[in-house]
Every structure is written in structure tokens, then in C-alpha cells.
Design a protein around this motif. Structure first.
Motif, PDB file in Angstrom:
ATOM      1  N   LEU A  19       0.870  -1.155   0.067  1.00 34.65           N
ATOM      2  CA  LEU A  19      -0.016   0.010   0.215  1.00 34.65           C
ATOM      3  C   LEU A  19       0.952   1.302  -0.083  1.00 34.65           C
ATOM      4  CD1 LEU A  19      -2.737  -1.095   2.331  1.00 34.65           C
ATOM      5  CD2 LEU A  19      -3.075  -0.491   0.096  1.00 34.65           C
ATOM      6  N   ALA A  20       2.019   1.234   0.721  1.00 33.79           N
ATOM      7  CA  ALA A  20       2.743   2.471   0.645  1.00 33.79           C
ATOM      8  C   ALA A  20       3.608   2.637  -0.436  1.00 33.79           C
ATOM      9  CB  ALA A  20       3.668   2.477   1.968  1.00 33.79           C
ATOM     10  N   LEU A  21       4.202   1.348  -1.056  1.00 35.82           N
ATOM     11  CA  LEU A  21       5.262   1.380  -2.069  1.00 35.82           C
ATOM     12  C   LEU A  21       4.490   1.683  -3.432  1.00 35.82           C
ATOM     13  CD1 LEU A  21       7.666  -1.439  -1.263  1.00 35.82           C
ATOM     14  CD2 LEU A  21       7.855   1.090  -1.275  1.00 35.82           C
ATOM     15  N   ALA A  22       3.293   1.332  -3.649  1.00 34.77           N
ATOM     16  CA  ALA A  22       2.608   1.531  -4.855  1.00 34.77           C
ATOM     17  C   ALA A  22       2.459   2.906  -5.237  1.00 34.77           C
ATOM     18  CB  ALA A  22       1.188   0.789  -4.992  1.00 34.77           C
ATOM     19  N   PRO A  23       1.977   3.766  -4.589  1.00 32.22           N
ATOM     20  CA  PRO A  23       1.775   5.155  -4.996  1.00 32.22           C
ATOM     21  C   PRO A  23       3.246   5.988  -5.185  1.00 32.22           C
ATOM     22  CG  PRO A  23       0.740   4.866  -2.946  1.00 32.22           C
ATOM     23  CD  PRO A  23       1.380   3.601  -3.231  1.00 32.22           C
ATOM     24  N   VAL A  24       4.287   5.366  -4.700  1.00 32.01           N
ATOM     25  CA  VAL A  24       5.631   5.634  -4.896  1.00 32.01           C
ATOM     26  C   VAL A  24       6.244   5.376  -6.280  1.00 32.01           C
ATOM     27  CG1 VAL A  24       8.166   5.889  -4.019  1.00 32.01           C
ATOM     28  CG2 VAL A  24       6.085   5.985  -2.329  1.00 32.01           C
ATOM     29  N   VAL A  25       5.878   4.094  -6.438  1.00 38.73           N
ATOM     30  CA  VAL A  25       6.397   3.356  -7.852  1.00 38.73           C
ATOM     31  C   VAL A  25       5.591   4.185  -8.878  1.00 38.73           C
ATOM     32  CG1 VAL A  25       6.588   1.521  -9.255  1.00 38.73           C
ATOM     33  CG2 VAL A  25       7.244   1.586  -6.908  1.00 38.73           C
ATOM     34  N   ALA A  26       4.532   4.423  -8.709  1.00 38.20           N
ATOM     35  CA  ALA A  26       3.597   5.169  -9.631  1.00 38.20           C
ATOM     36  C   ALA A  26       3.945   6.469  -9.916  1.00 38.20           C
ATOM     37  CB  ALA A  26       1.988   5.139  -9.301  1.00 38.20           C
ATOM     38  N   ALA A  27       4.321   7.158  -8.883  1.00 37.72           N
ATOM     39  CA  ALA A  27       4.936   8.726  -9.235  1.00 37.72           C
ATOM     40  C   ALA A  27       6.298   8.464 -10.025  1.00 37.72           C
ATOM     41  CB  ALA A  27       5.134   9.118  -7.879  1.00 37.72           C
ATOM     42  N   ILE A  28       7.080   7.665  -9.807  1.00 38.97           N
ATOM     43  CA  ILE A  28       8.129   7.501 -10.682  1.00 38.97           C
ATOM     44  C   ILE A  28       8.127   7.363 -11.903  1.00 38.97           C
ATOM     45  CG2 ILE A  28      10.402   6.151 -10.850  1.00 38.97           C
ATOM     46  CD1 ILE A  28      10.540   5.836  -7.966  1.00 38.97           C
ATOM     47  N   ALA A  29       7.020   6.266 -12.307  1.00 40.57           N
ATOM     48  CA  ALA A  29       6.544   5.980 -13.720  1.00 40.57           C
ATOM     49  C   ALA A  29       5.869   7.088 -14.153  1.00 40.57           C
ATOM     50  CB  ALA A  29       5.587   4.824 -13.632  1.00 40.57           C
ATOM     51  N   ALA A  30       5.159   8.132 -13.604  1.00 41.45           N
ATOM     52  CA  ALA A  30       4.320   9.050 -13.946  1.00 41.45           C
ATOM     53  C   ALA A  30       5.150  10.137 -14.360  1.00 41.45           C
ATOM     54  CB  ALA A  30       3.480   9.415 -13.010  1.00 41.45           C
ATOM     55  N   ALA A  31       6.592  10.160 -13.540  1.00 43.65           N
ATOM     56  CA  ALA A  31       7.399  11.529 -13.627  1.00 43.65           C
ATOM     57  C   ALA A  31       8.262  11.012 -15.068  1.00 43.65           C
ATOM     58  CB  ALA A  31       8.224  11.348 -12.539  1.00 43.65           C
ATOM     59  N   ALA A  32       8.474   9.905 -15.375  1.00 45.58           N
ATOM     60  CA  ALA A  32       9.077   9.577 -16.673  1.00 45.58           C
ATOM     61  C   ALA A  32       8.236  10.062 -17.832  1.00 45.58           C
ATOM     62  CB  ALA A  32       9.260   8.165 -16.700  1.00 45.58           C
ATOM     63  N   VAL A  33       6.821   9.637 -17.882  1.00 45.73           N
ATOM     64  CA  VAL A  33       5.855   9.964 -18.905  1.00 45.73           C
ATOM     65  C   VAL A  33       5.661  11.532 -19.189  1.00 45.73           C
ATOM     66  CG1 VAL A  33       3.581   9.842 -19.587  1.00 45.73           C
ATOM     67  CG2 VAL A  33       4.552   7.895 -18.413  1.00 45.73           C
TER      68      VAL A  33
END
Length: 268
Positions: A133-147
Motif C-alpha cells: 500500500l505504501a510502495l505502490a503510490p511511490v512507484v507510480a509517481a516514478i513512472a508518471a514522472a518519466a511519462v
């Protein structure tokens, strides 16, 4: 094949009509559709994502359970938001500074926090469930930043026109994709949704040991990048329509992401 039961059908009709009436009330009252108002709807997107797994897992089995456990959770959330938000907007007219966006965000948070508290009490909050629950939003932020970086280099005018809503839409869809990857590859849950099942089926024979849900993340990021470019260009000419559509794209990411994560962790 047997159709839905009469009570379920009646509930579906009533919820659908109520949802249409709620949209009509919002259109009639006519609060301004600004970027800030659409952003303020994010807590309500989370509320919809929380209500759905409560019904599908049996934590809530009341009269609205069939609706909440189906796509009808969307109009239910719209109705609830309208019933709370519109009176706040009307009451705010007596103030020197009315803040529709603030009322929308506050009402959504006011509903979402108690629902989340009930879910934590009814679920299984352990380290094994809280870490994803804690890591998924962080990983999503990294992927979104790349896009967003790629869009900033290749489609800067469209990204600038959509501004904060482009960031929300990209992050929301990345969040949903990462949630599916976590649920399927890390927690062993079956993929839900036709697109996720197709993507998992494509990924299964490609890279052994790497996981099977990653093609879903790739497809989602490509799709949202194209959507943001198109809607960003639309925002240059028709802001309101573009804002509503970008908010819809965000809602279709945030709500399902929360539902997938909660179902795979707290309520598994």
C-alpha cells in the motif's frame, strides 16, 4: 442464462436515475469547472475506490451492496458527492470568498477517512499488507514522472495547456497500472478487468521470472500519454470540456487503483 434478480434490477435503475439527476443538478447549479475544482474531486475518486471492495468482499452487505460491487459505484459516488457538495456551495454564497473546490475536497475527505478507518478495522493491516500500500503510490509517481518528462520534451504546448490536470491524469493511470502489477505479480491475485487480463496473457510467455503484468503498465502509460496530448490540445480551445475529460481519465485510474490495492491487501 438467468438475468439479474428483480431487486437488483430495481436498485440498478434507481441508482442510474439518481446519478443522472445528480449530474443534472450540478449542471443546473453551474459551479465553475476549473482545474482546481477537478483536482479537488480526487478525494471522491478515492471514496469510490474504497466503497467498491467493501461490497465485493462482503464487509458491507446492505441494500446498496449490489450497486457498490458493480460499475454502479460510480453513480452512487456522484450522488453522494452532489448531495454533500451542492448545499455547501449554495451556503458559501453568503461568504465574501466562496471556495467550491475547497468544499468538494473537504466533503470527499470527510467521507473517505471514516470509510478507510472502517476498512482498516475490518481488514488485515499487517506489514505484508501495508508495505505494498505504501510502495505502490511511490512507484507510480516514478513512472508518471518519466511519462511527464517525455511529454514535456515532445508535446510541451499540450502539457502546458492541461497543466496540473495532465499530471493528475498521468499519475492516476500509472497508479492503476502499478496497483495491478503489485496485485498480480507480488501478491498473486488474478487480474481484474478485460484489458488487464489481456495484458497479463501477453506478458506471461514473454519474460520468464520477470512478472506477467508489466505489459499492462506499458500499455497504460502509452495510452494516457496519447490522451493527455489530445486533451491538452482540446484545452487550448474548449477548456471546460477538456477539464471534465481529464478528470474522467483521472477518476478511471484512481478509483480502480484504490479498489485493486485494497482488495489485494487489507481485504484479501
Amino acid at each position: 442464462m438467468a438475468g439479474p434478480s428483480a431487486p437488483a434490477l430495481v436498485t440498478a435503475v434507481l441508482v442510474s436515475v439518481a446519478g443522472l439527476l445528480a449530474v443534472g443538478v450540478v449542471a443546473w447549479v453551474g459551479p465553475p469547472v476549473t482545474r482546481r475544482v477537478v483536482l479537488a474531486g480526487t478525494p471522491w475518486m478515492v471514496v469510490g475506490g474504497l466503497l467498491h471492495p467493501l461490497a465485493t468482499t462482503g464487509v458491507y452487505d446492505g441494500p446498496l451492496a449490489p450497486a457498490l460491487g458493480s460499475p454502479l459505484v460510480v453513480p452512487v459516488t456522484v450522488v453522494l458527492a452532489t448531495v454533500l457538495w451542492i448545499p455547501l456551495v449554495q451556503a458559501g454564497h453568503v461568504r465574501a470568498r466562496m471556495d467550491p473546490a475547497g468544499y468538494l475536497a473537504a466533503s470527499g475527505a470527510g467521507v473517505g477517512l471514516p470509510v478507510l478507518a472502517v476498512m482498516l478495522l475490518a481488514g488485515r493491516a499487517t506489514v505484508a499488507t501495508l508495505v505494498p500500500l505504501a510502495l505502490a503510490p511511490v512507484v507510480a509517481a516514478i513512472a508518471a514522472a518519466a511519462v511527464v518528462l517525455i511529454l514535456g520534451l515532445s508535446a510541451a504546448p499540450a502539457l502546458a495547456a492541461a497543466r496540473s490536470l495532465a499530471l493528475l491524469a498521468v499519475y492516476a493511470q500509472a497508479f492503476h497500472a502499478v496497483a495491478v502489477v503489485v496485485a498480480v505479480d507480488a501478491l498473486g491475485m488474478p487480474a481484474s478487468g478485460p484489458l488487464a487480463r489481456v495484458a497479463v496473457g501477453l506478458g506471461a510467455p514473454l519474460v520468464d521470472g520477470f512478472g506477467v503484468a508489466w505489459p499492462f503498465l506499458f500499455l497504460k502509460l502509452c495510452a494516457v500519454a496519447l490522451l493527455v496530448v489530445g486533451l491538452g490540445r482540446l484545452a487550448e480551445h474548449r477548456e471546460t470540456a477538456a477539464y471534465v475529460l481529464l478528470g474522467t481519465v483521472a477518476a478511471l485510474g484512481v478509483g480502480p487503483a484504490v479498489a485493486v490495492l485494497v482488495s489485494a491487501t487489507l481485504l484479501a
